[in-house]
Design an enzyme around this catalytic site. Structure first.
Site, PDB file in Angstrom:
ATOM      1  N   HIS A   1     161.275   6.627 -65.571  1.00  0.00           N
ATOM      2  CA  HIS A   1     161.409   5.170 -65.571  1.00  0.00           C
ATOM      3  C   HIS A   1     161.221   4.592 -64.179  1.00  0.00           C
ATOM      4  CE1 HIS A   1     162.934   1.131 -65.916  1.00  0.00           C
ATOM      5  NE2 HIS A   1     163.748   1.410 -64.932  1.00  0.00           N
TER       6      HIS A   1
ATOM      7  N   ASP B   1     154.439   5.004 -49.629  1.00  0.00           N
ATOM      8  CA  ASP B   1     154.963   6.213 -50.251  1.00  0.00           C
ATOM      9  C   ASP B   1     156.442   6.293 -49.942  1.00  0.00           C
ATOM     10  OD1 ASP B   1     154.582   7.235 -47.355  1.00  0.00           O
ATOM     11  OD2 ASP B   1     155.642   8.866 -48.349  1.00  0.00           O
TER      12      ASP B   1
ATOM     13  N   GLY C   1     152.427  17.061 -41.474  1.00  0.00           N
ATOM     14  CA  GLY C   1     153.448  18.078 -41.249  1.00  0.00           C
ATOM     15  C   GLY C   1     154.301  17.795 -40.043  1.00  0.00           C
ATOM     16  N   GLY C   2     153.883  16.856 -39.210  1.00  0.00           N
ATOM     17  CA  GLY C   2     154.624  16.586 -37.989  1.00  0.00           C
ATOM     18  C   GLY C   2     155.993  16.011 -38.242  1.00  0.00           C
ATOM     19  N   PHE C   3     156.069  15.099 -39.185  1.00  0.00           N
ATOM     20  CA  PHE C   3     157.344  14.434 -39.440  1.00  0.00           C
ATOM     21  C   PHE C   3     158.404  15.405 -39.941  1.00  0.00           C
ATOM     22  CE2 PHE C   3     160.059  10.962 -39.944  1.00  0.00           C
ATOM     23  CZ  PHE C   3     160.693  11.058 -41.167  1.00  0.00           C
TER      24      PHE C   3
ATOM     25  N   CYS D   1     161.058  -3.552 -69.499  1.00  0.00           N
ATOM     26  CA  CYS D   1     160.151  -2.478 -69.111  1.00  0.00           C
ATOM     27  C   CYS D   1     159.497  -1.885 -70.339  1.00  0.00           C
ATOM     28  CB  CYS D   1     160.952  -1.416 -68.356  1.00  0.00           C
ATOM     29  SG  CYS D   1     160.009   0.005 -67.850  1.00  0.00           S
TER      30      CYS D   1
ATOM     31  N   CYS E   1     158.144   1.231 -70.516  1.00  0.00           N
ATOM     32  CA  CYS E   1     157.977   2.670 -70.426  1.00  0.00           C
ATOM     33  C   CYS E   1     158.653   3.357 -71.602  1.00  0.00           C
ATOM     34  CB  CYS E   1     158.525   3.210 -69.111  1.00  0.00           C
ATOM     35  SG  CYS E   1     160.309   3.334 -69.024  1.00  0.00           S
TER      36      CYS E   1
ATOM     37  N   CYS F   1     162.576   3.204 -71.631  1.00  0.00           N
ATOM     38  CA  CYS F   1     163.229   1.933 -71.963  1.00  0.00           C
ATOM     39  C   CYS F   1     162.934   1.509 -73.386  1.00  0.00           C
ATOM     40  CB  CYS F   1     162.777   0.853 -70.989  1.00  0.00           C
ATOM     41  SG  CYS F   1     163.292   1.243 -69.316  1.00  0.00           S
TER      42      CYS F   1
ATOM     43  N   ASP G   1     150.677  13.117 -35.417  1.00  0.00           N
ATOM     44  CA  ASP G   1     151.104  12.110 -34.449  1.00  0.00           C
ATOM     45  C   ASP G   1     152.425  12.525 -33.840  1.00  0.00           C
ATOM     46  OD1 ASP G   1     152.798   9.757 -36.615  1.00  0.00           O
ATOM     47  OD2 ASP G   1     152.466  11.910 -36.820  1.00  0.00           O
TER      48      ASP G   1
ATOM     49  N   ASP H   1     150.209  14.668 -45.715  1.00  0.00           N
ATOM     50  CA  ASP H   1     150.595  14.217 -44.382  1.00  0.00           C
ATOM     51  C   ASP H   1     150.390  15.384 -43.416  1.00  0.00           C
ATOM     52  OD1 ASP H   1     154.180  14.707 -44.240  1.00  0.00           O
ATOM     53  OD2 ASP H   1     152.590  15.902 -45.136  1.00  0.00           O
TER      54      ASP H   1
END
Lengths: 405, 560
Positions: B368, B300, B128-130, B338, B340, B343, B180, B126
């Protein structure tokens, strides 16, 4: 896949060295292949390693890494014995079917014995959920629900500086609890009798003789690692092992450093539990000492003075741009996949991944150290191995002194 | 960096096929676009939802997808081999944190972030602004860039669009974001418009400063708050620049869900069809399903990993609080459906004993939770391709609102999962959205889907809470209600207010608050009292109580 009827533990000494060091083979119920001794027990918390996640465990050398040490005291307050039994014991609960568990209460990091508060009813420990008095009855309940491959009886450990009266009392209690525990022992799992005695040779001898009278599969030696001096230790260790039968394995708790391990092997001890890796990992250190000492020529690179040749602190700024692996030629997950610069960055930003990668490497390296000990014993060069190792560790100190003088 | 060739027909290379089932059958619906190195190739559609394949220099990704956030060059607690195993396609890196430590120059010297963290698949950074705006004290946004206080030495620093792109060029991710001007959704007034126009001006500067356009894809971010007019202007202006992809930003704040979904729906309707759409900061599974239905592709969030570290697991039935003491007796796996490693191997009781006490607990739960999110992305992708998207959504909702879960517990536990009432209300809003959203061609949702949702809703009437409180409590509460209450117009004091209420006594501030919660005193601001010399001073600091004879004049006679 667990066996329906676990095979009892089998131990056989294969090679004797000139001194008392011996190399043997240990066959445990749940492991398909035998382990070679002297061996290292990997320390765990509630059964799983502190940072290495279970899907990265198979990456460690097997069967060297098959034996895991678990302290039943970690489960006090957090999991009741009923639930552990319902889940099928340790191997089933953790899904580690190829590994064997050794259960004894002392965990040199979290569960330290408190000799002041122990009394004739039980031994006192500082556990993660506070100070607890563990009675043999409670202890056996935990052991029966955990179903480990081998376990040690409850012992009253005291450091070396207590009074003779206290020392004698600890030996008496330990032997009594040994009988209590054996009478309530579960069907599976090998019993290791506990031997204590502080720094008094007489008491050590008495305890060893008493315990060896019972019909048990091995011996767990406690009472070391409380800050007694390294010079006195070999005599005490020899006092214990001289009076134990040679065909049973011996397990010791509290000797973590490589020098201490060498002392233990020289006295005839087979299994070691160490918190060295834990402390190294938390401090950001990675082991780098050379393992192939016997074949190494004398051109050990003398780097700038003061650098400890045995380990490096990856938090130091010299490693910011170092794109090499931690140890050149190491085949562990960390050295195959990551660089020193990356681990330096992770340590600086306090990311958990740093400890994970370091623990993998340190465990791998330390298991390699034990492998070197075993080869040295088999080739009957163990004393020379010890001398060379200690000399290399002190080399940098002498170099520093020489330059500074 | 090796560039993957642009595939013109469906079958992906065998090496990327690990998690593709054998029965995948691609139906190309639109030709690949001619942008630099990210081509979004829409494979199948359902109304506005799309399943696409995005070819990036390091990996071919399948959308809708979820990107775990690896803030400082790693996902917290997971190795790159574990991430590959669970099927992670792109990882997000935060430019602000990486530029701070270990600095973008170091990453560049060591060959880029891919090599540095040994991640063979795709990366996104990203701008870096946020982080600047949310983390730093005294961040001020001017036309030139974002001014902030450097966390190293406190000196003022400026992050311009050019510098942000430069740093991202050095880090070397597959997708980079333009800088932005972000405003909180709760802001009102001309600030939102100002931010939106500034974002458009900055995108031109970003494009000009981008030095690796054929290795890194620059995405623009649509701003405009919650105002549809502003959003529309922004979308049109950004589309004109013909960038490889577009993000919908400014939505991860505290706005209510109705406005949130409306903005996403409007933007996805207006953005070009053949470019990927990335909704930033969207993380709850329900939000992801809804936004995918509205036509977004990439998401994300730190939510899965963060909630894992606090002991909560994501399951199809909701958020499972493993710290709850009921979990200590539960021998089932965390999520029985699940697949994974966690689990398949561990029980809830064991993980309950680990969470918040041992590092291993947060590792296992992060594993998980990420597996759950990535499985959700895969399910969305394949259900669209196989033409069973509405069934998948209904199944997803049904599991979340199903009341069967509560019958499994012997005790009356209603706070292990999210309260049913909240979920029920969420679902009604969702139903409204689904019924009002139409496909580009103008036809309404298929009646099958409407029928299914109506059925679900009718089977779950508003749940009644039966009170089980003892009589004493009830009378006590009744008494409290009858008591005369002071008027609410009374001035609020610190005693009566919530814990965070601060009320001062009109003292002037003597310093500033630091980011970590401390307070730094600035000596210049301390009050400086000038005390005169008091030698031979006769007045005392008190008035004596003893009467003293005082001679007065006749004028002091008592008045009659």
């Amino acid at each position: 896949m667990t066996l329906a009827f676990p095979v009892a533990m089998k131990f056989a000494v294969k090679t004797w060295s000139n001194g008392k060091a011996r190399a043997g083979q240990l066959q445990l119920g749940s492991c398909p292949s035998p382990m070679e001794t002297p061996a290292l027990l990997l320390s765990t918390r509630k059964g799983l390693p502190l940072f290495i996640s279970p899907d990265l465990l198979p990456d460690l050398p097997y069967p060297d890494s098959a034996l895991l040490h678990v302290s039943p005291l970690h489960f006090v307050e957090t999991m009741s014995p009923n639930i552990i039994s319902k889940l099928g014991g340790l191997n089933q609960m953790l899904g580690l079917h190829r590994h064997a568990f050794a259960a004894f209460p002392r965990d040199s990091v979290q569960c330290l014995p408190e000799f002041d508060s122990s009394n004739k009813l039980g031994a006192s420990f500082d556990t993660p959920s506070g100070r607890r008095l563990i009675k043999p009855v409670d202890y056996m309940e935990l052991i029966c629900s955990l179903k480990p491959s081998l376990w040690a009886t409850l012992a009253d450990e005291v450091p070396g500086w207590v009074s003779d009266h206290r020392n004698k009392a600890s030996v008496d209690r330990t032997v009594k609890w040994l009988d209590d525990c054996i009478s309530q022992s579960p069907a599976s799992g090998a019993v290791f009798g506990a031997i204590v005695g502080g720094s008094d040779k007489e008491q050590r001898k008495r305890c060893a003789l008493e315990v060896s009278k019972r019909n048990i599969s091995g011996y767990w030696i406690g009472g070391f690692g409380f800050g007694e001096s390294m010079d006195d230790r070999p005599a005490l260790l020899n006092e214990v092992t001289d009076h134990l039968p040679g065909e049973r394995p011996r397990l010791i708790s509290g000797l973590g450093l490589p020098e201490e391990v060498l002392q233990g092997v020289a006295a005839g001890i087979d299994l070691f539990d160490s918190s060295y890796i834990y402390h190294l990992t938390l401090g950001g250190f990675a082991l780098t000492f050379p393992l192939d000492l016997l074949n190494l020529a004398e051109e050990f690179p003398e780097k700038t003075m003061g650098i400890d040749q045995s380990k490096i602190n990856l938090k130091a700024t010299v490693y910011r741009k170092d794109t090499g692996p931690i140890v050149e030629g190491c085949v562990c997950y960390t050295c195959r996949n990551h660089t020193r610069a990356y681990i330096n960055h992770l340590l600086n930003v306090h990311e958990m991944l740093a400890q994970i990668l370091l623990e993998i490497h340190n465990t791998h390296h330390y298991l390699g150290f034990f492998q070197a000990i075993r080869s040295a014993i088999k080739e009957d060069k163990f004393e020379r191995f010890c001398d060379m190792f200690l000399q290399k560790r002190r080399d940098h100190l002498t170099a520093a002194v020489a330059v500074g003088a | 960096i090796t560039r993957k060739p642009e595939t013109s027909n469906c079958a992906p290379a065998l090496s990327q096929r690990e998690f593709l089932p054998a029965y995948l059958h691609c139906i190309p619906l639109s030709p690949p676009s001619a942008s630099a190195s990210a081509s979004a190739f829409v494979l199948a559609r359902f109304n506005r939802a799309r399943a696409a394949r995005m070819t990036l220099p390091h990996f071919v990704c399948e959308t809708p997808l979820f990107m775990p956030v690896g803030t400082q060059g790693t996902i917290k607690g997971l190795t790159t081999s574990q991430l590959e195993e669970i099927g992670c396609q792109i990882i997000l890196g935060n430019t602000y944190h990486l530029a701070l430590r270990p600095t973008s120059e170091l990453i560049n010297e060591l060959g880029g972030l891919h090599k540095f963290m040994n991640w063979p698949r795709a990366l996104l950074t990203d701008s870096g602004g946020f982080q600047m705006v949310s983390l730093l004290h005294l961040a001020d946004i001017t036309e030139n860039g974002v001014t902030f206080q450097s966390p190293v030495d406190g000196s003022p620093m400026l992050l311009t669009p050019e510098e942000s792109i430069q740093i991202q060029n050095k880090i070397g991710a597959d997708i980079i974001m333009a800088l932005d001007d972000v405003v909180k959704t709760t802001t009102t007034g001309p600030r939102i418009g100002e931010a939106m126009y500034r974002t458009i001006r900055w995108i031109d500067r970003c494009i000009a400063a981008h030095q690796r356009p054929d290795e890194q894809n620059l995405f623009a971010i649509v701003q405009g708050g919650l105002d549809p007019v502003l959003r529309d202007i922004c979308v049109k202006a950004l589309t004109k620049r013909n960038l490889p992809g577009y993000a919908i930003g400014g939505l991860a704040g505290g706005e209510d869900k109705d406005s949130f979904w409306r903005v996403v729906a409007q933007c996805t309707a207006a953005l070009p069809e053949d470019k990927p759409r990335y909704v930033m900061g969207v993380g709850y599974p329900l939000d992801i399903v809804v936004c995918s239905a509205l036509g977004a592709d990439m998401y994300d969030c730190v939510y899965p990993t963060r909630t894992a570290r606090f002991g909560s697991a994501l399951t199809p039935e909701g958020v499972l609080k493993l710290r709850h003491k009921a979990m200590a007796e539960d021998t089932r796996p965390v999520d029985p459906t699940c697949a994974c490693m966690v689990c398949r191997t561990y029980s809830r009781a064991y993980i309950h004993s680990l969470v918040t006490k041992d590092a291993m607990g947060s590792q296992l739960l992060s594993y998980h939770n990420l597996y759950y999110m990535l499985q959700l992305s895969r399910d969305l992708h394949y259900s669209i391709i196989q033409g069973r998207f509405p069934e998948f959504v209904c199944d997803f909702l049904k599991k979340m609102v199903s009341s069967d879960n509560h019958l499994n517990y012997d005790t009356q536990i209603t706070d292990v999962f999210l309260p049913m009432k909240t979920l029920y209300l969420k679902m009604r809003k969702l139903l409204k959205i689904f019924l009002t959203v139409t496909s580009p061609s103008g036809s309404a949702m298929p009646w099958r889907l409407q029928k299914l949702i109506l059925e679900l809703v009718s089977h779950h009437p508003r749940p009644k809470q039966r009170s089980k409180m003892p009589l004493g409590l009830i009378t006590g509460i009744a008494r409290a209600m009858r008591r005369k209450r002071p008027s609410s117009l009374d001035i609020l004091s610190s005693k009566r207010a919530p814990r965070n209420y601060y009320k001062g006594k009109n003292c002037k501030p003597t310093g500033f608050h630091t980011r970590k919660g401390g307070y730094v005193i600035v000596p210049e601001k301390l009050p400086n009292y000038v005390v005169p010399d008091l030698t031979n001073f006769m007045l005392k600091p008190y008035v004596s109580q003893c009467p003293i004879e005082v001679l007065t004049t006749e004028a002091s006679e008592p008045i009659k």
